[in-house]
Design an enzyme around this catalytic site. Structure first.
Site, PDB file in Angstrom:
ATOM      1  N   ASN A   1      43.980  13.553  39.296  1.00 39.00           N
ATOM      2  CA  ASN A   1      44.574  12.319  39.807  1.00 39.00           C
ATOM      3  C   ASN A   1      43.983  12.020  41.190  1.00 39.00           C
ATOM      4  OD1 ASN A   1      46.402  13.494  41.945  1.00 39.00           O
ATOM      5  ND2 ASN A   1      47.125  14.601  40.136  1.00 39.00           N
ATOM      6  N   ARG A   2      44.371  10.896  41.751  1.00 42.66           N
ATOM      7  CA  ARG A   2      43.690  10.392  42.950  1.00 42.66           C
ATOM      8  C   ARG A   2      44.287  10.924  44.254  1.00 42.66           C
ATOM      9  NH1 ARG A   2      44.050   4.257  42.616  1.00 42.66           N
ATOM     10  NH2 ARG A   2      42.853   4.385  44.551  1.00 42.66           N
TER      11      ARG A   2
END
Ligand code: C5P
Length: 415
Positions: free
Chosen positions: A212-213
């Site tokens: 994920n970011r």
């Protein structure tokens, strides 16, 4: 506020320009005092243009106005970035052989130093003894941090980012404190705090993962603010994109299973903050070899398995400590966002939930953010700004909650 920015002669001197610009843009009257060697790294015109004030390193310039003491006497805050090993030594021993030395000795303002040097220099007993002396006298150090150094090497000794130095310095003094978050110094003294940060990665095969970011910026800022408030902090970092702050223990993890294991081992800390973005699913069968188009075909499927909810596990065990969760939600509607936060707090069983909105262009990395801190009764704190100042407000909310708990359990040992 009148701020003196001292610059000593290290390669990181060029970064002082960013700090000066940030302080001026925030409305402060900035007076730059470089050492002679700093001026070999960064030019006087740059410093004068950015600070909008004359710049000299000369004790014998402008003698009529007794500049060598006036600058220090009139300062509300002194920040030295970078602080070299030589400058640390001079300050520890009270030397006043240049304008920066006299300015600092002639001042009663808070002094903030941002050391920068190679790892070998930083670790020298002489340097560490000077640092200890300065800290024992009430000087505030920001950094250094581990990261890339001037050459190809990396390690401890990199200067903290100018923005972090400025934020920490402003938080020390009145006015700045109210704008920048107020995490009272000592508010978490004697407490143990564990913070997870970053984003977990779930391997697909030896070279790919589901991730994920999350950069870890928010969790790392919370760990830093807890450290600054006097806590003994352990940071459990999952694939961090930001440097680990000095003065905190660091446990590095990659997957959700590793994060769960690390957090369980630390679950008895006085405060447990789950700021990490945890992958809800892992890949059911991780391939031993690299998946190829030949082996996977044209329309591959990945079978996923549900990961444990670490926050719920930490919150729902028998405990007396404080458990804090984070929720990053995409609801555009405010009421719906709050409702999701409330439901999540109840479902997980945490004491506090830090709620923020994220989107494709919102929330990730070194950006401004806006959060609300919820407990079972509703919103207990709100904060907006850069992640460093928001983190201080979160730590304030945590410290207030601990203090309230202590008041209602006066016979219990302070947590
Ligand atoms: O359910 P959601 O992922 O939005 O919850 C966010 C909170 O729960 C964060 O504090 C996160 O660290 C934590 N969490 C967790 N384990 C998971 C998923 C989220 O601890 N598997």
């Amino acid at each position: 506020m009148r701020v003196v920015v001292g610059i000593s002669g290290g390669i990181a001197a060029y970064k002082a320009a960013l700090a000066i610009r940030e302080l001026v843009q925030a409305g402060h009257d900035v007076h730059v005092v470089p050492t002679a060697s700093a001026l070999r790294f960064i030019g006087r015109p740059t410093l004068e243009a950015l600070s909008r004030n004359p710049v000299t390193d000369e004790v014998f310039d402008d003698v009529a106005s007794v500049r060598h003491v006036a600058l220090g006497q009139q300062a509300d805050l002194i920040i030295v970035l970078p602080a070299t090993a030589n400058t640390l030594a001079k300050l520890a021993h009270g030397l006043a052989d240049d304008l920066l030395g006299t300015t600092i000795l002639a001042s009663r303002a808070p002094l903030v130093l941002a050391p920068a040097m190679h790892t070998e220099m930083w670790e020298q007993p002489a340097v560490q003894a000077n640092v200890a002396t300065l800290v024992s006298r009430g000087v505030t150090l920001v950094g250094p941090v581990a990261g890339q150094l001037t050459g190809a090497d990396s390690g401890m000794g990199r200067m903290a980012e100018p923005h972090e130095v400025v934020s920490a310095a402003l938080a020390l003094v009145d006015g700045g404190a109210s704008q920048q978050g107020t995490a009272a110094r000592g508010a978490l003294a004697g407490r143990t705090v564990v913070v997870s940060a970053g984003g977990t990665r779930e391997p697909i095969d030896p070279v790919r993962f589901l991730g994920n970011r999350s950069s870890g910026a928010m969790g790392v800022a919370v760990a830093t603010a807890a450290r600054d408030a006097g806590a003994a902090v352990t940071l459990v970092g999952a694939n961090l994109d930001v440097p680990v702050p000095t003065g905190v223990e660091h446990v590095s993890v990659e997957t959700t299973a590793q994060l769960a294991q690390a957090m369980q081992a630390l679950a008895d800390a006085d405060v447990v903050v789950m700021a990490a973005a945890v992958a809800d699913y892992r890949v059911d069968e991780v391939s031993a070899g690299k998946r190829t188009k030949e082996s996977w075909g044209e329309t591959p499927t990945l079978q996923l398995a549900l990961n444990p909810d670490i926050l719920a596990q930490l919150a729902q065990r028998e405990r007396t400590n404080l458990v804090v969760g984070f929720a990053a939600e995409t609801e555009a509607d405010d009421a719906a966002l709050l409702e999701r936060g409330r439901a999540k707090l109840a479902r997980k069983g945490a004491d506090l939930l830090v709620l923020n909105r994220v989107g494709h262009t919102e929330g990730f990395g070194d950006v401004r953010t806006a959060v609300r801190v919820l407990d079972a009764s509703g919103i207990v704190a709100e904060s907006r700004g850069d992640k460093v100042s928001v983190a201080r407000d979160i730590i304030d909310a945590i410290a207030a909650r601990l203090a309230a708990h202590d008041r209602s359990n006066p016979t219990e040992e302070p947590r």
